[in-house]
Write an enzyme that holds these catalytic residues in place. Sequence first.
Site, short mmCIF file in Angstrom:
data_model
loop_
_atom_site.label_atom_id
_atom_site.label_comp_id
_atom_site.label_asym_id
_atom_site.label_seq_id
_atom_site.Cartn_x
_atom_site.Cartn_y
_atom_site.Cartn_z
N VAL A 11 36.61 39.11 30.59
CA VAL A 11 37.09 37.74 30.36
C VAL A 11 37.75 37.62 28.99
CG1 VAL A 11 36.32 35.36 30.01
CG2 VAL A 11 35.50 36.66 31.96
N THR A 86 26.50 36.82 29.49
CA THR A 86 25.33 35.95 29.67
C THR A 86 24.51 36.54 30.81
OG1 THR A 86 26.77 34.55 31.03
CG2 THR A 86 26.32 33.78 28.80
N THR A 121 30.02 32.04 31.18
CA THR A 121 29.35 31.15 32.14
C THR A 121 27.97 30.81 31.58
OG1 THR A 121 30.55 32.23 33.92
CG2 THR A 121 28.59 30.97 34.55
N LYS A 207 31.41 25.56 37.16
CA LYS A 207 31.48 27.02 37.29
C LYS A 207 30.36 27.55 38.20
CE LYS A 207 32.39 31.30 36.59
NZ LYS A 207 33.52 31.98 37.16
N ASN A 211 30.89 29.26 42.00
CA ASN A 211 30.46 30.62 42.34
C ASN A 211 29.39 30.62 43.42
OD1 ASN A 211 32.26 31.97 40.80
ND2 ASN A 211 30.80 32.82 39.35
N PHE A 252 36.97 34.32 51.59
CA PHE A 252 35.53 34.59 51.46
C PHE A 252 34.79 34.49 52.80
CE2 PHE A 252 36.87 34.25 47.22
CZ PHE A 252 35.99 35.02 46.48
N LEU A 253 35.53 34.79 53.86
CA LEU A 253 34.90 34.83 55.18
C LEU A 253 35.04 36.24 55.77
CD1 LEU A 253 35.83 31.49 57.02
CD2 LEU A 253 33.63 32.17 56.06
N CYS A 263 29.14 38.53 38.47
CA CYS A 263 29.02 37.07 38.45
C CYS A 263 28.18 36.48 39.58
CB CYS A 263 30.41 36.45 38.49
SG CYS A 263 31.29 36.77 36.96
N LYS A 266 24.29 37.05 39.51
CA LYS A 266 23.73 36.49 38.27
C LYS A 266 23.85 34.96 38.27
CE LYS A 266 26.76 36.72 34.55
NZ LYS A 266 27.02 35.35 34.15
#
Length: 441
Positions: A11, A86, A121, A207, A211, A252-253, A263, A266
Amino acid sequence: MNISVIGTGYVGLVTGACFAEFGLNVVCMDTDARRIERLEKGDVPFYEPGLTELVSKGLREHHLSFTTDIAKAVDQALVIFIAVGTPSRADGSADLSYVEEVGRGIARHMTGYKVIATKSTVPVGTGEKLRDVIAANQPARCRFDIVSNPEFLREGSAIEDFLRPNRVVIGADSPEAVAIMRDLYRPLYLIETPFVVTDIPSAEMIKYASNAFLATKVSFINEVANLCEKVGADVQVVAKAMGLDRRIGPKFLHAGPGFGGSCFPKDLAALVQIGEQAEQEMDIAKSAARINERQRLLMVEKIRTALGGLKGKTIGLLGLSFKPNTNDLREAPALAIVEKLLAEGCQVRAYDPAALEEATKLLPKMTPCPDAYGAAEGADALVLMTEWNQFRNLDFDQVKKALRRPLFIDLRNVYEPERLAALGFHYVSVGRPARNPKPDA
Ligand code: NAD
């Protein structure tokens, strides 16, 4: 404008290089001296398409510089971005020690007004915590504002995502800070990027909620895929038809071995923790995480069933990174699956275009191979784990010759079952009926 970015991971470095591309003067700071030494020479320590070119350009044009000295990063900068890790603590909550350490470092060197923007994040409430940390560590009182500016880039297309984001979120309680942030992102205004300007807690929550929602979509379709296998439906068709509904959307299918990366796992865990602290059960986030863990184990069972047992078998594996176009192995499903296969007495021969070296350090018992066909050599099955483009057009004559038996296990549903069966493969995928070779193949 002079800005700085603290933390030069995926990032931080992308943020720094892209703001330099916007024409700002950017100082990137990291405590990892070896990393900074490499970056000063234009050597990017991880694989991200286009990033090396952008960093070299920034260095060449003197818009980008690197340092390990926090004082240098604070001195001239009007805006200081915090982009350190993080990671999850043992209980799933986000470890904010790096963010707080940076806060103390910034405070000690401030001599004038600064905007301090978190790109990391961070849980709701971190902005306030950071404000307290900075105020408590300033040698002399200096005015500053806190901004939450969460980052939504995806590894593998990080530069494109940064330069052409779906939206920019700015959480702040100071009109001055908002104006400075808007100015910083002016080039994105010109391409009509939507800006969401809100308070700090809402920005922090956006955020995590985003996610968790994406992760839930993946777990949902994986659960549907598992049901499809039991009832004789085809998840590819189901997902396609679902995705054509604009209220759902096609992204995302994709059924597969589950999500990984630094990410989703977590951030789901952190959201569950935030919920616990606020006495609000986050049942959907919990289930999405649990289904994801289970999916990895189901992939091992799928391989076991296809092979009729695992002990003594050799498995060729294509792809190790958690997704294509990155060498990031954090929480990659491949790691958990390979570990289990090795523990069950398999030999694993693997190839990945970018993550092989790092994966071999983590899995020393795995045999690294020079290419896909090397991974297939003498194997009882070839497993497609990560859908790199170069695995989308394999030469199946060569694959067949290399394999001990023609078993192809496609955990990303890249190929058409009929085609592979016609080529003489026993073909197994996710959420679709297995296909046996055509009798005449
Ligand atoms: P990373 O682990 O790749 O990089 C973190 C960097 O911070 C490291 O280089 C480390 O040396 C440095 N660092 C740690 N402590 C420091 C300190 N005190 N001073 C200066 N540098 C320090 O992390 P990342 O993947 O870039 O993620 C950073 C944050 O952004 C995380 O909160 C993550 O959740 C979030 N995020 C990540 C992504 C992603 O795709 N990777 C996307 C959006 C948001």
